[in-house]
Design a protein around this motif. Structure first.
Motif, short mmCIF file in Angstrom:
data_model
loop_
_atom_site.label_atom_id
_atom_site.label_comp_id
_atom_site.label_asym_id
_atom_site.label_seq_id
_atom_site.Cartn_x
_atom_site.Cartn_y
_atom_site.Cartn_z
N ARG A 172 -2.88 -5.78 -41.38
CA ARG A 172 -1.52 -5.51 -40.94
C ARG A 172 -1.11 -4.37 -40.82
O ARG A 172 -0.12 -4.25 -40.13
N GLU A 173 -1.85 -3.39 -40.07
CA GLU A 173 -1.71 -2.20 -39.19
C GLU A 173 -1.67 -2.88 -37.90
O GLU A 173 -0.80 -2.51 -37.29
N CYS A 174 -2.34 -4.27 -37.34
CA CYS A 174 -1.63 -4.69 -35.76
C CYS A 174 -0.71 -5.05 -35.99
O CYS A 174 0.15 -5.45 -34.80
N VAL A 175 -0.03 -5.70 -37.07
CA VAL A 175 1.85 -5.88 -37.02
C VAL A 175 2.54 -4.74 -37.39
O VAL A 175 3.42 -5.25 -36.09
N ARG A 203 9.40 -6.86 -45.33
CA ARG A 203 10.19 -7.98 -45.18
C ARG A 203 9.00 -9.05 -44.96
O ARG A 203 9.53 -10.56 -44.91
N ILE A 204 8.23 -8.96 -43.42
CA ILE A 204 7.67 -10.26 -42.91
C ILE A 204 6.80 -10.52 -44.41
O ILE A 204 6.29 -11.67 -44.68
N ASP A 256 1.59 -20.79 -38.97
CA ASP A 256 2.56 -21.41 -38.14
C ASP A 256 4.08 -20.52 -38.86
O ASP A 256 5.16 -20.53 -38.02
N ARG A 257 4.15 -21.01 -40.01
CA ARG A 257 5.86 -21.22 -40.46
C ARG A 257 6.33 -19.03 -40.11
O ARG A 257 7.27 -18.98 -40.07
N LEU A 258 5.23 -18.30 -40.72
CA LEU A 258 5.75 -16.60 -40.17
C LEU A 258 5.84 -16.62 -38.96
O LEU A 258 6.92 -15.72 -38.27
N TYR A 279 9.14 -15.11 -37.03
CA TYR A 279 9.11 -14.36 -36.79
C TYR A 279 8.61 -13.92 -35.06
O TYR A 279 7.86 -13.46 -34.63
N PRO A 280 9.14 -14.76 -34.35
CA PRO A 280 9.46 -14.46 -32.76
C PRO A 280 9.36 -13.78 -32.04
O PRO A 280 8.59 -14.15 -30.79
N ARG A 281 9.61 -12.30 -32.13
CA ARG A 281 9.31 -11.80 -31.09
C ARG A 281 8.73 -10.68 -31.31
O ARG A 281 8.32 -9.58 -30.48
N TYR A 282 7.61 -11.20 -32.82
CA TYR A 282 6.42 -10.72 -33.01
C TYR A 282 5.27 -11.30 -32.15
O TYR A 282 5.68 -12.26 -32.81
N ASP A 283 3.82 -10.72 -31.83
CA ASP A 283 2.69 -11.13 -31.49
C ASP A 283 2.69 -12.21 -32.32
O ASP A 283 1.83 -11.97 -33.60
#
Length: 185
Positions: free
Chosen positions: A19-22, A43-44, A154-156, A160-164
């Motif tokens: 969670r902290e990495c995200v 939201r994620i 994969d769905r997530l 949210y393609p802008r995040y790692d």
């Protein structure tokens, strides 16, 4: 905690570290403070939980069937009234005289003639399925749980393609099916 420590714990699939990495990735990408990044993360996290009851259903159904089947088998074998009812409606075998059904062991001996093939076949089937699953794992082929976990990750990442993607995948895989982790705010 340092970034290196968080990455280490995330690699070990510690949910709090994932969670902290995200959250830290959101802060860098969106250039926002921690509290705002937490709102984006919420939201994620909610997106990741979408459909979770459906993913969990096969496991819950399997548990219920095994639990119920295990408990129902006991009176079917050892309880005279249940065994007699089941015999009358489904088996129609000739039962021994009443004096040979005085104890639960005698009832079990009377029902075992027609219960043993059913229970034996179910036991052998389950043993074969466990062996087959173990061989799939030895071959590196993912059983259903890992397949659906990968699909959810994969769905997530697609949402949210802008995040790692590595951080999102790790977080998604850490999330439990039955109930979400309760993180401190």
């Amino acid at each position: 905690m340092s970034n290196e420590q968080i990455l280490h714990f995330a690699h070990l699939e510690v949910p709090e570290a994932c969670r902290e990495c995200v959250i830290r990735d959101i802060m860098v990408v969106d250039q926002i403070e921690y509290d705002e990044a937490m709102k984006v993360f919420d939201r994620i996290a909610a997106s990741n939980r979408e459909g979770m009851p459906l993913y969990a259903f096969p496991f819950q159904a399997g548990f219920a069937a095994a639990f119920l089947g295990g408990w129902v088998s006991i009176p079917l074998v050892f309880d005279e009234a249940t065994m007699t009812w089941f015999n009358h409606h489904f088996v129609t075998a000739e039962l021994p005289p009443a004096e040979d059904l005085e104890t639960w062991l005698e009832v079990g001996a009377a029902s075992w003639g027609w219960m043993e093939p059913v229970l034996g076949q179910i036991s052998f089937f389950l043993l074969c399925m466990q062996f087959a699953r173990a061989q799939l794992q030895n071959l590196g082929i993912r059983p259903y749980f890992n397949w659906q976990r990968e699909k959810r990750a994969d769905r997530l990442v697609q949402m949210y393609p802008r995040y790692d993607p590595e951080f999102l995948r790790a977080y998604s895989k850490c999330d439990r099916l039955a109930s979400p982790h309760q993180f401190e705010k």
